[in-house]
Design an enzyme around this catalytic site. Sequence first.
Site, short mmCIF file in Angstrom:
data_model
loop_
_atom_site.label_atom_id
_atom_site.label_comp_id
_atom_site.label_asym_id
_atom_site.label_seq_id
_atom_site.Cartn_x
_atom_site.Cartn_y
_atom_site.Cartn_z
N SER A 146 0.86 -1.19 0.00
CA SER A 146 0.00 0.00 0.00
C SER A 146 0.89 1.24 0.00
CB SER A 146 -0.89 0.01 1.25
OG SER A 146 -1.53 1.26 1.43
N TYR A 159 -1.27 -0.83 10.33
CA TYR A 159 -1.37 -1.06 8.89
C TYR A 159 -0.11 -0.57 8.19
CZ TYR A 159 -3.66 -1.35 4.31
OH TYR A 159 -4.00 -1.67 3.02
#
Length: 251
Positions: A146, A159
Amino acid sequence: MANQVILVTGGANGIGKGICEYLVENSPTTNGTSGNETIVIAVDIDENAGFKLVSEEPRIRFRCADVSNEVEMSLIIKEITTQYGHLNGLINNAAVSTPYNSPLEELELTEWHRVLNINLTAPLLMSKLCLPLLKKAKGSIVNISSTRAQQSEPNTELYSASKGGLVALTHALANSLGPDIRVNCVSPGWINTTNEPLRGVDSNQHPVGRVGDITDTAAIVSFLLSEQSGFITGQNFTVDGGMTKKMIYAE
């Protein structure tokens, strides 16, 4: 090895689903297997979504399993070994999708371990389990990270750390597993995985003038599986419409 076999974790929803659908429609040519059937196996914990996926696209196989569970995943790899005997591609896409966590002062380590187990440990486990099958096919691993590996918002430590670790894991694996297996990473930015309408500002803030769609990610995954990318390994490809290269200050 007449057929190409590709395993996609987290393949029943979102980007993973889009990758599965793209691969059966646009078969990448991988190390001597061309013109034959591409067998895509989607693994996901969401059983209902998995059954819906295969009802819409019967060429996709679905297996319900938790990617962080070594016993469950070992059984799936054993099944692939028995049925096909090789694996051309492993897409490590499964992840805890929400980027936000509890504020640090409230954060429980159980929350940390859960995200790390799924987002980072599972790709390592899957790579290990698939190693013999990938070696036989001289296949490829593609990890889905990501842009949050490079930039953050408040309360996204779990995350961001897991996705940053996945980028680092990619180049480490590339050096350990080469030359038989290539390992690369794709870091999507804002990808619209729903049919909900977007605001003008959502598109206009991107240098390319639009929010990404699933095909933007799936196409580069397919390329990284293919022979055309045979000189590429250990790399991270950012697919974000230019947002991480845009300097943003409040006016």
